[in-house]
Scaffold this motif. Structure first.
Motif, mmCIF file in Angstrom:
data_model
loop_
_atom_site.group_PDB
_atom_site.id
_atom_site.type_symbol
_atom_site.label_atom_id
_atom_site.label_comp_id
_atom_site.label_asym_id
_atom_site.label_seq_id
_atom_site.Cartn_x
_atom_site.Cartn_y
_atom_site.Cartn_z
ATOM 1 N N LEU A 164 21.385 31.759 -1.855
ATOM 2 C CA LEU A 164 20.424 30.928 -1.143
ATOM 3 C C LEU A 164 19.284 30.174 -2.041
ATOM 4 O O LEU A 164 18.905 28.859 -2.107
ATOM 5 N N LEU A 165 18.743 31.097 -3.073
ATOM 6 C CA LEU A 165 17.714 30.428 -3.926
ATOM 7 C C LEU A 165 18.482 29.527 -4.870
ATOM 8 O O LEU A 165 17.868 28.430 -5.339
ATOM 9 N N ASP A 166 19.897 29.697 -5.119
ATOM 10 C CA ASP A 166 20.211 28.696 -6.111
ATOM 11 C C ASP A 166 20.461 27.512 -5.291
ATOM 12 O O ASP A 166 20.525 26.274 -5.941
ATOM 13 N N ARG A 167 20.988 27.458 -4.156
ATOM 14 C CA ARG A 167 21.188 26.308 -3.236
ATOM 15 C C ARG A 167 19.811 25.421 -3.127
ATOM 16 O O ARG A 167 19.971 24.370 -3.168
ATOM 17 N N LEU A 168 18.885 25.996 -2.860
ATOM 18 C CA LEU A 168 17.614 25.636 -2.838
ATOM 19 C C LEU A 168 17.194 24.781 -4.139
ATOM 20 O O LEU A 168 16.769 23.774 -4.078
ATOM 21 N N ARG A 169 17.223 25.446 -5.071
ATOM 22 C CA ARG A 169 17.234 25.063 -6.624
ATOM 23 C C ARG A 169 18.069 23.957 -6.895
ATOM 24 O O ARG A 169 17.315 22.691 -7.324
ATOM 25 N N GLY A 219 18.467 27.833 4.920
ATOM 26 C CA GLY A 219 19.385 28.950 4.551
ATOM 27 C C GLY A 219 18.890 30.364 4.889
ATOM 28 O O GLY A 219 17.551 30.380 4.704
ATOM 29 N N ALA A 220 19.548 31.249 5.399
ATOM 30 C CA ALA A 220 18.835 32.720 5.629
ATOM 31 C C ALA A 220 20.011 33.745 5.399
ATOM 32 O O ALA A 220 21.180 33.472 5.480
ATOM 33 N N PHE A 221 19.500 34.991 5.039
ATOM 34 C CA PHE A 221 20.419 35.901 4.794
ATOM 35 C C PHE A 221 20.871 36.504 6.276
ATOM 36 O O PHE A 221 20.309 36.294 7.646
ATOM 37 N N ASP A 222 21.924 37.511 6.307
ATOM 38 C CA ASP A 222 22.630 37.607 7.524
ATOM 39 C C ASP A 222 21.623 38.521 8.460
ATOM 40 O O ASP A 222 21.678 37.916 9.872
ATOM 41 N N SER A 223 20.741 39.184 8.244
ATOM 42 C CA SER A 223 20.007 39.835 9.252
ATOM 43 C C SER A 223 19.058 38.987 9.800
ATOM 44 O O SER A 223 18.453 39.312 11.076
#
Length: 298
Positions: A130-135, A94-98
């Motif tokens: 993304l951190l929620d999805r990682l958790r 998972g990554a942020f847009d930029s």
């Protein structure tokens, strides 16, 4: 399972002595292991003959089951080895847009070239999501960004530095400041601005507010291609992270901000703390570090 391997080998060779030579045991050790297995099943598995051994009815019934179990175990070992050797498995990033503008694609391309049999998925979102999805176990690795004054939870997540991401100003190519080595934000106070929200404090334009002026946001668009498209035709200026700037169009001038005005995002990789890291993630982190070098060099 070791007893079953001894049983299968003795059945195939018809001799405890030959089985011992094949497996590296003495004849008496093979005999004891077969006796233990017979006690476990409550029936004789071999007739002991003057020369060699022969399967009993119970032994003939057991043999295909033993072979199936041992083959299943061998298959399990092969699959586990394939995971370690990256000939199997998955990588969920998972990554942020930029980060997805150039950094992550470059790293993924190198990873796929090196490990084509590993399944790859990519999710884009805000760092907090993304951190929620990682958790929750939906992804294996998150690339997140934060400013020093807003750190993330390091008790739950193992956050490791990847690269610092300075912010640049994107100007039309014929802008009076386009050829400068650096620009102070105060010099852009009278410009029309392009941002993802008209609330400057929720965007990169919060740096303008910290510099003493409120930017006049003329256009509200979310994606970097749209922002840079508006800049290219002279409809305004915008701030852009260096990571996104790596994929910028050539008809936009990118100028560094003065060090006093430059907000720097801290780009970090995140995995769950106290959890084993999958081999695919470990390998991908190396490719990420290599892909981040152009931004780190500035």
């Amino acid at each position: 399972m070791a007893w079953l391997e001894v049983f299968r080998t003795a059945a195939r060779l018809g001799s405890f002595t030959a089985a011992g030579e094949r497996l590296g045991f003495t004849q008496s050790a093979i005999s004891r292991q077969i006796s233990t297995l017979e006690a476990e099943f409550g029936a004789p598995l071999f007739d002991r003959l003057a020369r060699g051994v022969r399967l009993t009815e119970h032994g003939r019934t057991l043999l295909p089951h033993a072979e199936a179990l041992l083959e299943r175990l061998d298959g399990t070992r092969r699959d586990l080895a394939a995971l370690t050797e990256l000939n199997l498995g998955r990588l969920r990033v998972g990554a942020f847009d930029s980060a997805n503008a150039a950094l992550v694609p470059d790293a993924l391309a190198a990873f796929r070239a090196a490990h084509p049999l590993v399944g790859v998925s990519l999710t884009e979102g805000l760092s907090s999501a993304l951190l929620d999805r990682l958790r929750d176990g939906a992804i294996d690795l998150a690339l997140v960004s934060a400013y020093p004054e807003h750190p993330y939870d390091t008790e739950l997540f193992d956050l490791r530095p990847l690269v610092d991401d300075p912010v640049l100003v994107a100007l039309p190519p014929d802008h009076a400041l386009a050829g400068r080595a650096s620009v102070q934000l105060a010099e852009l106070a009278g410009e029309h601005w392009i941002a993802a929200s008209r609330r400057a404090e929720s965007t990169l334009l919060a740096a303008c507010v910290r510099s003493g002026f409120r930017p006049r946001i003329e256009y509200e668009v979310a994606g970097w291609p749209a922002k840079l498209g508006l800049v290219a035709v002279g409809l305004g200026v915008t701030l852009i992270p260096a990571l996104a700037a790596r994929a910028a169009r050539p008809d936009v001038a990118l100028v560094p901000l003065h060090p006093d005005d430059t907000p720097v995002r801290l780009v970090r990789t995140a995995t769950l703390r106290d959890r084993s890291v999958p081999p695919a993630v470990t390998a991908f982190l190396g490719h990420l570090a290599a892909a981040a070098e152009p931004t780190a060099r500035g």
